[in-house]
Scaffold this motif. Structure first.
Motif, PDB file in Angstrom:
ATOM      1  N   ASP A  80       5.796   6.408  -7.559  1.00 31.86           N
ATOM      2  CA  ASP A  80       4.565   6.943  -6.982  1.00 31.86           C
ATOM      3  C   ASP A  80       4.480   6.550  -5.510  1.00 31.86           C
ATOM      4  N   ARG A  81       3.865   7.412  -4.724  1.00 31.35           N
ATOM      5  CA  ARG A  81       3.615   7.121  -3.306  1.00 31.35           C
ATOM      6  C   ARG A  81       2.160   6.722  -3.166  1.00 31.35           C
ATOM      7  N   TRP A  82       1.908   5.725  -2.306  1.00 33.29           N
ATOM      8  CA  TRP A  82       0.565   5.174  -2.176  1.00 33.29           C
ATOM      9  C   TRP A  82       0.370   4.648  -0.760  1.00 33.29           C
ATOM     10  N   CYS A  83      -0.815   4.850  -0.204  1.00 32.20           N
ATOM     11  CA  CYS A  83      -1.136   4.303   1.120  1.00 32.20           C
ATOM     12  C   CYS A  83      -1.477   2.823   0.958  1.00 32.20           C
ATOM     13  N   LEU A  84      -0.553   2.020   1.355  1.00 32.54           N
ATOM     14  CA  LEU A  84      -0.613   0.575   1.175  1.00 32.54           C
ATOM     15  C   LEU A  84      -1.165  -0.103   2.425  1.00 32.54           C
ATOM     16  N   CYS A  85      -1.872  -1.207   2.226  1.00 27.28           N
ATOM     17  CA  CYS A  85      -2.348  -2.004   3.362  1.00 27.28           C
ATOM     18  C   CYS A  85      -1.144  -2.540   4.134  1.00 27.28           C
ATOM     19  N   ALA A  86      -1.195  -2.408   5.443  1.00 26.50           N
ATOM     20  CA  ALA A  86      -0.084  -2.855   6.285  1.00 26.50           C
ATOM     21  C   ALA A  86       0.184  -4.345   6.111  1.00 26.50           C
ATOM     22  N   SER A  87      -0.863  -5.139   5.999  1.00 23.39           N
ATOM     23  CA  SER A  87      -0.668  -6.586   5.838  1.00 23.39           C
ATOM     24  C   SER A  87      -0.013  -6.920   4.499  1.00 23.39           C
ATOM     25  N   ARG A  88      -0.321  -6.148   3.443  1.00 21.12           N
ATOM     26  CA  ARG A  88       0.313  -6.394   2.147  1.00 21.12           C
ATOM     27  C   ARG A  88       1.786  -6.012   2.205  1.00 21.12           C
ATOM     28  N   PHE A  89       2.113  -4.935   2.914  1.00 25.40           N
ATOM     29  CA  PHE A  89       3.510  -4.568   3.080  1.00 25.40           C
ATOM     30  C   PHE A  89       4.255  -5.699   3.791  1.00 25.40           C
ATOM     31  N   LEU A  90       3.675  -6.219   4.859  1.00 25.31           N
ATOM     32  CA  LEU A  90       4.314  -7.304   5.608  1.00 25.31           C
ATOM     33  C   LEU A  90       4.500  -8.525   4.716  1.00 25.31           C
ATOM     34  N   GLN A  91       3.494  -8.870   3.948  1.00 29.11           N
ATOM     35  CA  GLN A  91       3.580 -10.009   3.031  1.00 29.11           C
ATOM     36  C   GLN A  91       4.677  -9.779   1.994  1.00 29.11           C
ATOM     37  N   ALA A  92       4.731  -8.582   1.427  1.00 25.49           N
ATOM     38  CA  ALA A  92       5.761  -8.273   0.424  1.00 25.49           C
ATOM     39  C   ALA A  92       7.150  -8.348   1.048  1.00 25.49           C
ATOM     40  N   SER A  93       7.274  -7.907   2.272  1.00 25.84           N
ATOM     41  CA  SER A  93       8.558  -7.974   2.961  1.00 25.84           C
ATOM     42  C   SER A  93       9.016  -9.421   3.130  1.00 25.84           C
ATOM     43  N   GLU A  94       8.089 -10.285   3.482  1.00 31.06           N
ATOM     44  CA  GLU A  94       8.407 -11.707   3.657  1.00 31.06           C
ATOM     45  C   GLU A  94       8.857 -12.347   2.345  1.00 31.06           C
ATOM     46  N   GLU A  95       8.454 -11.768   1.214  1.00 28.34           N
ATOM     47  CA  GLU A  95       8.817 -12.288  -0.104  1.00 28.34           C
ATOM     48  C   GLU A  95       9.917 -11.457  -0.767  1.00 28.34           C
ATOM     49  N   ASP A  96      10.594 -10.610   0.017  1.00 36.49           N
ATOM     50  CA  ASP A  96      11.680  -9.746  -0.485  1.00 36.49           C
ATOM     51  C   ASP A  96      11.230  -8.859  -1.643  1.00 36.49           C
ATOM     52  N   ALA A  97       9.988  -8.367  -1.575  1.00 38.42           N
ATOM     53  CA  ALA A  97       9.460  -7.494  -2.617  1.00 38.42           C
ATOM     54  C   ALA A  97       8.873  -6.202  -2.041  1.00 38.42           C
ATOM     55  N   ALA A  98       9.209  -5.890  -0.795  1.00 38.51           N
ATOM     56  CA  ALA A  98       8.620  -4.717  -0.141  1.00 38.51           C
ATOM     57  C   ALA A  98       9.098  -3.421  -0.778  1.00 38.51           C
ATOM     58  N   PRO A  99       8.191  -2.454  -0.895  1.00 41.23           N
ATOM     59  CA  PRO A  99       8.588  -1.136  -1.385  1.00 41.23           C
ATOM     60  C   PRO A  99       9.278  -0.342  -0.275  1.00 41.23           C
ATOM     61  N   GLN A 100       9.805   0.818  -0.628  1.00 31.43           N
ATOM     62  CA  GLN A 100      10.353   1.708   0.379  1.00 31.43           C
ATOM     63  C   GLN A 100       9.200   2.361   1.139  1.00 31.43           C
ATOM     64  N   VAL A 101       9.521   2.920   2.326  1.00 28.42           N
ATOM     65  CA  VAL A 101       8.501   3.491   3.190  1.00 28.42           C
ATOM     66  C   VAL A 101       8.904   4.895   3.617  1.00 28.42           C
ATOM     67  N   ASN A 102       7.936   5.797   3.626  1.00 35.60           N
ATOM     68  CA  ASN A 102       8.114   7.133   4.176  1.00 35.60           C
ATOM     69  C   ASN A 102       7.558   7.080   5.603  1.00 35.60           C
ATOM     70  N   LEU A 103       8.428   7.026   6.597  1.00 36.91           N
ATOM     71  CA  LEU A 103       8.009   6.821   7.987  1.00 36.91           C
ATOM     72  C   LEU A 103       7.149   7.954   8.530  1.00 36.91           C
ATOM     73  N   VAL A 104       7.467   9.202   8.205  1.00 42.72           N
ATOM     74  CA  VAL A 104       6.702  10.327   8.765  1.00 42.72           C
ATOM     75  C   VAL A 104       5.301  10.420   8.160  1.00 42.72           C
ATOM     76  N   ALA A 105       5.057   9.688   7.079  1.00 37.93           N
ATOM     77  CA  ALA A 105       3.736   9.659   6.445  1.00 37.93           C
ATOM     78  C   ALA A 105       3.036   8.316   6.647  1.00 37.93           C
ATOM     79  N   THR A 106       3.617   7.443   7.483  1.00 40.14           N
ATOM     80  CA  THR A 106       3.037   6.126   7.778  1.00 40.14           C
ATOM     81  C   THR A 106       2.352   6.186   9.140  1.00 40.14           C
ATOM     82  N   HIS A 107       1.075   5.836   9.164  1.00 40.97           N
ATOM     83  CA  HIS A 107       0.244   5.961  10.368  1.00 40.97           C
ATOM     84  C   HIS A 107       0.697   5.009  11.479  1.00 40.97           C
ATOM     85  N   ILE A 108       0.598   5.482  12.713  1.00 36.23           N
ATOM     86  CA  ILE A 108       1.023   4.695  13.879  1.00 36.23           C
ATOM     87  C   ILE A 108       0.259   3.374  14.005  1.00 36.23           C
ATOM     88  N   ARG A 109      -0.952   3.300  13.487  1.00 37.67           N
ATOM     89  CA  ARG A 109      -1.721   2.052  13.565  1.00 37.67           C
ATOM     90  C   ARG A 109      -1.061   0.928  12.768  1.00 37.67           C
TER      91      ARG A 109
END
Length: 124
Positions: A80-109
């Motif tokens: 499933d695709r979901w608009c995730l909080c940017a801070s949660r993505f960063l936290q998941a990345s730091e814990e090697d649990a980040a999901p994949q990202v669709n860049l063209v659907a990810t907001h510049i903010r």
């Protein structure tokens, strides 16, 4: 008065594409990871859910996989695709649990919180 929406631009500088309408996602529930001043969680990353990320999020107290019919939420599953909080993505990345990202659907903010090179490492 309706919440104000920021310009719909993706992290690559182009037009923000839709993330998901099934399930319907986004702070504005318009299928896009749009944001605005009222979106204090910055729900700006179009993430493709994985079992690992869903378990990580549940462990941290944000259970995205359990259905909540009282809120019209069927629960998310891997793929499933979901608009995730940017801070949660960063936290998941730091814990090697980040999901994949669709860049063209990810907001510049998102770039206010997550570096572009990190997003690119997780891009589909």
């Amino acid at each position: 008065m309706a919440p104000k929406k920021a310009d719909s631009i993706n992290v690559l500088g182009g037009a923000l594409e839709g993330c998901s309408t099934a399930p319907l996602t986004g702070f504005f529930r318009n299928g896009c990871c749009d944001t605005g001043p009222e979106d204090h969680g910055a729900h700006t990353v179009c993430a493709i859910m994985t079992a690992e990320f869903l378990a990580f999020s549940k462990y941290l107290g944000n259970d995205l996989s359990t259905p909540r019919p009282e809120f019209g939420f069927a629960g998310l599953k891997p793929g499933d695709r979901w608009c995730l909080c940017a801070s949660r993505f960063l936290q998941a990345s730091e814990e090697d649990a980040a999901p994949q990202v669709n860049l063209v659907a990810t907001h510049i903010r998102t770039l206010d919180i997550v570096p572009l090179d990190l997003l690119q490492r997780h891009a589909t």
